[in-house]
Design a protein around this motif. Sequence first.
Motif, PDB file in Angstrom:
ATOM      1  N   ARG A   1       1.255  49.977  -1.557  1.00 50.54           N
ATOM      2  CA  ARG A   1       2.709  50.148  -1.580  1.00 50.54           C
ATOM      3  C   ARG A   1       3.091  51.577  -1.173  1.00 50.54           C
ATOM      4  NH1 ARG A   1       7.036  47.595  -3.886  1.00 50.54           N
ATOM      5  NH2 ARG A   1       8.794  48.902  -4.557  1.00 50.54           N
TER       6      ARG A   1
ATOM      7  N   GLU B   1       4.545  55.007   5.632  1.00 49.81           N
ATOM      8  CA  GLU B   1       4.616  54.594   7.035  1.00 49.81           C
ATOM      9  C   GLU B   1       6.053  54.270   7.449  1.00 49.81           C
ATOM     10  OE1 GLU B   1       1.926  51.354   7.196  1.00 49.81           O
ATOM     11  OE2 GLU B   1       0.129  52.613   7.025  1.00 49.81           O
ATOM     12  N   THR B   2       6.791  53.612   6.562  1.00 55.23           N
ATOM     13  CA  THR B   2       8.194  53.296   6.853  1.00 55.23           C
ATOM     14  C   THR B   2       9.010  54.570   6.992  1.00 55.23           C
ATOM     15  OG1 THR B   2       8.068  51.184   5.676  1.00 55.23           O
ATOM     16  CG2 THR B   2      10.263  52.118   6.023  1.00 55.23           C
TER      17      THR B   2
ATOM     18  N   ARG C   1       1.311  53.595   0.724  1.00 53.35           N
ATOM     19  CA  ARG C   1       1.029  53.760   2.151  1.00 53.35           C
ATOM     20  C   ARG C   1       2.127  53.122   2.995  1.00 53.35           C
ATOM     21  NH1 ARG C   1      -4.263  52.318   0.625  1.00 53.35           N
ATOM     22  NH2 ARG C   1      -4.006  50.262   1.599  1.00 53.35           N
ATOM     23  N   GLN C   2       2.575  51.951   2.588  1.00 49.32           N
ATOM     24  CA  GLN C   2       3.631  51.270   3.336  1.00 49.32           C
ATOM     25  C   GLN C   2       4.932  52.071   3.285  1.00 49.32           C
ATOM     26  OE1 GLN C   2       3.559  47.469   1.313  1.00 49.32           O
ATOM     27  NE2 GLN C   2       2.282  46.537   2.926  1.00 49.32           N
ATOM     28  N   ARG C   3       5.232  52.624   2.135  1.00 47.82           N
ATOM     29  CA  ARG C   3       6.443  53.433   2.000  1.00 47.82           C
ATOM     30  C   ARG C   3       6.356  54.667   2.893  1.00 47.82           C
ATOM     31  NH1 ARG C   3      10.746  54.500  -1.256  1.00 47.82           N
ATOM     32  NH2 ARG C   3      11.264  56.691  -1.598  1.00 47.82           N
TER      33      ARG C   3
END
Length: 205
Positions: free
Chosen positions: A9, A15-16, A11-13
């Motif tokens: 989560r 990247e976004t 990492r995704q945040r």
Amino acid sequence: MSERQPTLRERQRSETRHAIQAHAVRLFTERGYDAVPVTDVAEAAGVSAMTVYRHFPTKEDLVLVDQPTGLIAERVAASPTTWPVPHRVGGALVAAATALTVGAEAAADRRFLLDCLRLMVATPALRARHLEREYAMQQAVVEALGIDPADAEAAFPARAAVSACLAALHTALTRWAEDDGGTELPELIARALTASFGPDVLRAA
């Protein structure tokens, strides 16, 4: 003890956030900061405007990259307490700039930072927010020096010295952007610090 790895989560945040900011800086550079609404940034990044604001509370935050305050403060805190304040802070500034802008691995970040700096120099609203962040950095560095902010007699000269170091940093960053990175940023910071404090400022005390 091994360093904690970021969760999926997190990492995704990250990247976004990076994608949104990259599209924003590209659009601002191409069309001008004032000509690009946040909705256009959201569309380019493939997210909603609400998502943009969740990561960046204001439009200015899209350009003002997170200053390496933590990295600088850590290096200041690790420096010998017997060194004068300009030596401790100046060395930390040069070391952080080297880590962030020098070498093949830093090439992409270097170009992005240059684009952000040029936008800041050209946009009054961004310059005003930059000053706010610089004040926050000053506070963090003074604390990293191990000086009690409540001790006015000790804190005042420390703040004055830190402010002078950050002014030298700002001058170096502006020159770096104007020269499109033609001179390495650590060299420019060292030159600005030397002009302010003398040739011994970056030598071990």
